[in-house]
Design an enzyme around this catalytic site. Structure first.
Site, PDB file in Angstrom:
ATOM      1  CB  VAL A  11      25.430 -42.270  59.231  1.00 21.66           C
ATOM      2  CG1 VAL A  11      24.779 -42.303  60.605  1.00 21.66           C
ATOM      3  CG2 VAL A  11      26.944 -42.231  59.372  1.00 21.66           C
ATOM      4  CB  THR A 121      30.201 -35.867  63.126  1.00 20.66           C
ATOM      5  OG1 THR A 121      30.216 -37.290  63.034  1.00 20.66           O
ATOM      6  CG2 THR A 121      31.371 -35.389  63.969  1.00 20.66           C
ATOM      7  CG  PHE A 150      31.723 -43.982  67.688  1.00 17.92           C
ATOM      8  CD1 PHE A 150      32.796 -43.103  67.794  1.00 17.92           C
ATOM      9  CD2 PHE A 150      30.644 -43.810  68.548  1.00 17.92           C
ATOM     10  CE1 PHE A 150      32.801 -42.080  68.732  1.00 17.92           C
ATOM     11  CE2 PHE A 150      30.639 -42.797  69.492  1.00 17.92           C
ATOM     12  CZ  PHE A 150      31.725 -41.922  69.588  1.00 17.92           C
ATOM     13  CD  GLU A 153      31.917 -44.173  54.295  1.00 15.51           C
ATOM     14  OE1 GLU A 153      32.486 -44.390  53.215  1.00 15.51           O
ATOM     15  OE2 GLU A 153      31.509 -43.057  54.641  1.00 15.51           O
ATOM     16  CE  LYS A 205      32.210 -39.506  64.581  1.00 11.00           C
ATOM     17  NZ  LYS A 205      32.433 -40.874  64.161  1.00 11.00           N
ATOM     18  N   GLY A 258      41.821 -40.519  54.664  1.00 12.37           N
ATOM     19  CA  GLY A 258      40.906 -39.698  53.858  1.00 12.37           C
ATOM     20  C   GLY A 258      39.481 -40.038  54.255  1.00 12.37           C
ATOM     21  CB  CYS A 261      34.638 -39.300  59.169  1.00 12.51           C
ATOM     22  SG  CYS A 261      32.936 -39.795  58.883  1.00 12.51           S
TER      23      CYS A 261
HETATM   24  N1  LIG Z   1      30.160 -41.884  56.669  1.00 11.96           N
HETATM   25  C1  LIG Z   1      30.656 -42.294  57.824  1.00 11.96           C
HETATM   26  O1  LIG Z   1      31.454 -43.245  57.894  1.00 11.96           O
HETATM   27  C2  LIG Z   1      30.258 -41.639  59.118  1.00 11.96           C
HETATM   28  C3  LIG Z   1      30.541 -42.250  60.340  1.00 11.96           C
HETATM   29  C4  LIG Z   1      30.155 -41.624  61.516  1.00 11.96           C
HETATM   30  C5  LIG Z   1      29.524 -40.395  61.467  1.00 11.96           C
HETATM   31  N2  LIG Z   1      29.278 -39.799  60.272  1.00 11.96           N
HETATM   32  C6  LIG Z   1      28.556 -38.516  60.264  1.00 11.96           C
HETATM   33  O2  LIG Z   1      27.200 -38.763  59.925  1.00 11.96           O
HETATM   34  C7  LIG Z   1      26.671 -37.692  59.143  1.00 11.96           C
HETATM   35  C8  LIG Z   1      26.168 -38.231  57.813  1.00 11.96           C
HETATM   36  O3  LIG Z   1      27.246 -38.775  57.109  1.00 11.96           O
HETATM   37  P1  LIG Z   1      27.042 -39.652  55.785  1.00 11.96           P
HETATM   38  O4  LIG Z   1      28.390 -40.107  55.360  1.00 11.96           O
HETATM   39  O5  LIG Z   1      25.971 -40.652  56.035  1.00 11.96           O
HETATM   40  O6  LIG Z   1      26.508 -38.521  54.803  1.00 11.96           O
HETATM   41  P2  LIG Z   1      25.851 -38.690  53.360  1.00 11.96           P
HETATM   42  O7  LIG Z   1      26.255 -37.504  52.602  1.00 11.96           O
HETATM   43  O8  LIG Z   1      26.162 -40.054  52.822  1.00 11.96           O
HETATM   44  O9  LIG Z   1      24.280 -38.652  53.656  1.00 11.96           O
HETATM   45  C9  LIG Z   1      23.594 -37.512  54.075  1.00 11.96           C
HETATM   46  C10 LIG Z   1      22.157 -37.615  53.567  1.00 11.96           C
HETATM   47  O10 LIG Z   1      21.404 -36.545  54.128  1.00 11.96           O
HETATM   48  C11 LIG Z   1      20.499 -36.095  53.128  1.00 11.96           C
HETATM   49  N3  LIG Z   1      20.065 -34.736  53.465  1.00 11.96           N
HETATM   50  C12 LIG Z   1      20.802 -33.602  53.465  1.00 11.96           C
HETATM   51  N4  LIG Z   1      20.025 -32.546  53.838  1.00 11.96           N
HETATM   52  C13 LIG Z   1      18.790 -33.041  54.081  1.00 11.96           C
HETATM   53  C14 LIG Z   1      17.558 -32.459  54.508  1.00 11.96           C
HETATM   54  N5  LIG Z   1      17.486 -31.158  54.736  1.00 11.96           N
HETATM   55  N6  LIG Z   1      16.500 -33.267  54.643  1.00 11.96           N
HETATM   56  C15 LIG Z   1      16.585 -34.595  54.405  1.00 11.96           C
HETATM   57  N7  LIG Z   1      17.719 -35.196  54.010  1.00 11.96           N
HETATM   58  C16 LIG Z   1      18.803 -34.434  53.844  1.00 11.96           C
HETATM   59  C17 LIG Z   1      21.299 -36.189  51.832  1.00 11.96           C
HETATM   60  O11 LIG Z   1      20.456 -36.207  50.696  1.00 11.96           O
HETATM   61  C18 LIG Z   1      22.039 -37.512  52.054  1.00 11.96           C
HETATM   62  O12 LIG Z   1      21.302 -38.607  51.550  1.00 11.96           O
HETATM   63  C19 LIG Z   1      27.814 -36.681  59.020  1.00 11.96           C
HETATM   64  O13 LIG Z   1      27.683 -35.737  60.026  1.00 11.96           O
HETATM   65  C20 LIG Z   1      29.062 -37.517  59.233  1.00 11.96           C
HETATM   66  O14 LIG Z   1      30.135 -36.772  59.730  1.00 11.96           O
HETATM   67  C21 LIG Z   1      29.606 -40.398  59.096  1.00 11.96           C
END
Ligand SMILES: NC(=O)c1ccc[n+]([C@@H]2O[C@H](COP(=O)([O-])OP(=O)(O)OC[C@H]3O[C@@H](n4cnc5c(N)ncnc54)[C@H](O)[C@@H]3O)[C@@H](O)[C@H]2O)c1
Length: 436
Positions: A11, A121, A150, A153, A205, A258, A261
């Site tokens: 994200v 989220t 929203f 991937e 969400k 899967g 999310c």
């Molecule tokens: N992946 C998706 O398709 C998607 C879609 C919508 C919402 N979300 C939500 O967005 C959020 C992130 O998801 P993601 O898939 O991008 O996660 P991710 O695991 O790919 O990325 C999270 C990043 O945050 C970094 N991080 C963690 N703690 C940290 C800190 N204290 N300081 C700085 N950086 C830190 C990690 O190193 C990592 O690079 C989640 O809450 C997820 O539910 C994800």
């Protein structure tokens, strides 16, 4: 505008890249020093169509910067996005410790007024916790926005650039205006910003993800019934999808949902329901049906080979949780592979983009192959677990020639049974009569 994005995962990196592409100056902050070092050298840590070009282009133009230094990131940024992970805890609740830790650090380091925006989220009510943390650490003024993401991937850049809607959860008019300005380059087809209070934004969400997961689970349950009744779920899907009240999206039967999310967000909503005394019965049923559909597909393969399990080698096409991503978090493909392995079956697998992430998840328990046809060498059957485009129109003659016996178990219903029949292949798919 000057923006900082904290948490540079799927994200965060897409958000940062797309905001930079619209002309903003964006500083990306992550506490993973290795990831930041790689990004500084142009190495994109994830596979997401179109992302590499955007990130490298904007880095060259100096609109995108990467650092582990939060103070540097927020010093000049007017708006700070939080996009850190919120994984499931053992009790199903979402772990918001990273969101709160980063919020506290921002409070300690921000030089003056800032807008703090959560894209992660987060459970309903988190905005109050973030505000409390920030207020406990600084007297400086700030505003908070709940801006759930929203994007999907596999089409994340496209989704960000041309969103169905943007949810902005804040009560303050001036903040609404700032956010509207930031998102205006992505609203060229018409304004799709929906303003609301932060509680409703957080709720939106979870509701969206659980609704989508429920559609998939319901269709998978219907597919199971079709298998017993001799009906064809693909015809049923077309029959109901053409109803404008239902629509066609998220009705594809298969090996279950899967990813990072749906499973975690469904668990979180169930947990929130339990804590507030409102049982989320439909979410629970969707979760159970999802597990059952994963079991059912793997079970059909194990039953087919029965006691011969230990002498069976299967070719697997697809390990990512869905097409066009390298993400294998809670991938139904990985779950299915693990069930087959537990039955003693050996696996030769190929995925166009998820070989590295899958190898890490499976820890050397399977043989990784260079391409789909290589995976077929010496295999007793082919199992399809991810709906990659390159699997949709393969050389059936070659498949039949390479396999010991021409058998396909298709967990994504990629093929027309008539075409497969003509190729002389035995075909088992989801919710459709077998072809023998
Ligand atoms: N992946 C998706 O398709 C998607 C879609 C919508 C919402 N979300 C939500 O967005 C959020 C992130 O998801 P993601 O898939 O991008 O996660 P991710 O695991 O790919 O990325 C999270 C990043 O945050 C970094 N991080 C963690 N703690 C940290 C800190 N204290 N300081 C700085 N950086 C830190 C990690 O190193 C990592 O690079 C989640 O809450 C997820 O539910 C994800």
């Amino acid at each position: 505008m000057k923006v900082c994005v904290v948490g540079i995962g799927y994200v965060g990196l897409v958000t940062a890249g797309c905001l930079a592409e619209a002309g903003n100056s964006v500083i990306c902050v992550d506490n993973d020093a290795k990831k930041i070092e790689g990004l500084k050298k142009g190495a994109i840590p994830i596979y997401e169509p179109g992302l590499t070009e955007i990130v490298q282009h904007n880095e060259k133009l100096k609109r995108l910067e990467f650092t582990t230094d939060l103070k540097y990131g927020i010093d000049s940024a007017q708006i700070i996005f939080l996009a850190v992970g919120t994984p499931s805890q053992a009790d199903g609740s979402a772990d918001i410790s990273a969101v709160l830790a980063v919020s506290g650090e921002i409070a300690e380091k921000m030089p003056d007024y800032r807008i703090i925006v959560t894209k992660s989220t987060v459970p309903v009510g988190t905005h109050k916790k973030v505000a409390e943390v920030v207020k406990s650490k600084t007297q400086k003024p700030f505003d908070y926005v709940s801006n759930p993401e929203f994007l999907k991937e596999g089409s994340a850049v496209e989704d960000f650039m041309s969103p169905d809607r943007i949810i902005i959860g804040t009560e303050k008019e001036s903040v609404r205006e700032t956010m509207k300005q930031l998102y205006s380059p992505f609203m060229r087809k018409g304004n799709r910003i929906i303003f609301m209070d932060p509680t409703s934004a957080e709720m939106t969400k979870y509701t969206a993800n659980v609704m989508l997961a429920t559609r998939i689970s319901f269709m998978n349950e219907v597919a199971g019934l079709c298998e017993k009744m001799g009906a064809d779920v693909e015809l049923v899907r077309q029959g109901i999808g053409s109803d404008s009240r239902i629509g066609r999206a998220f009705l594809f039967p298969g090996v279950g949902y899967g990813g990072s999310c749906f499973p975690k967000d469904i668990r979180a909503l169930i947990y929130i329901g339990e804590k507030t005394g409102v049982e989320m019965k439909i979410a629970k049923a969707a979760q159970q049906a999802n597990m059952a559909s994963q079991e059912r597909f793997a079970g059909r393969i194990c039953d087919y080979f029965g006691d011969r399990g230990k002498s069976v080698i299967l070719a697997v096409w697809g390990l990512a949780f869905k097409a066009k991503t390298d993400d294998v978090r809670e991938s139904p493909a990985i779950n299915c592979v693990n069930k087959l392995l537990a039955h003693g079956i050996k696996i030769r697998a190929y995925d166009p983009e998820a070989m590295t992430t899958a190898a890490a998840a499976l820890g050397g328990k399977i043989t990784m192959c260079e391409n789909g046809y290589d995976a077929l060498e010496g295999a007793d059957a082919l199992v399809i677990l991810t709906e990659w485009q390159e699997f949709r129109n393969p050389d059936f003659e070659l498949i039949a020639k390479k396999l010991k016996k021409p058998i396909i178990f298709d967990g994504r219903n990629l093929y027309d049974p008539e075409v497969i029949k003509k190729a002389g292949i035995e075909y088992h798919s989801v919710g459709r009569p077998d072809v023998k």
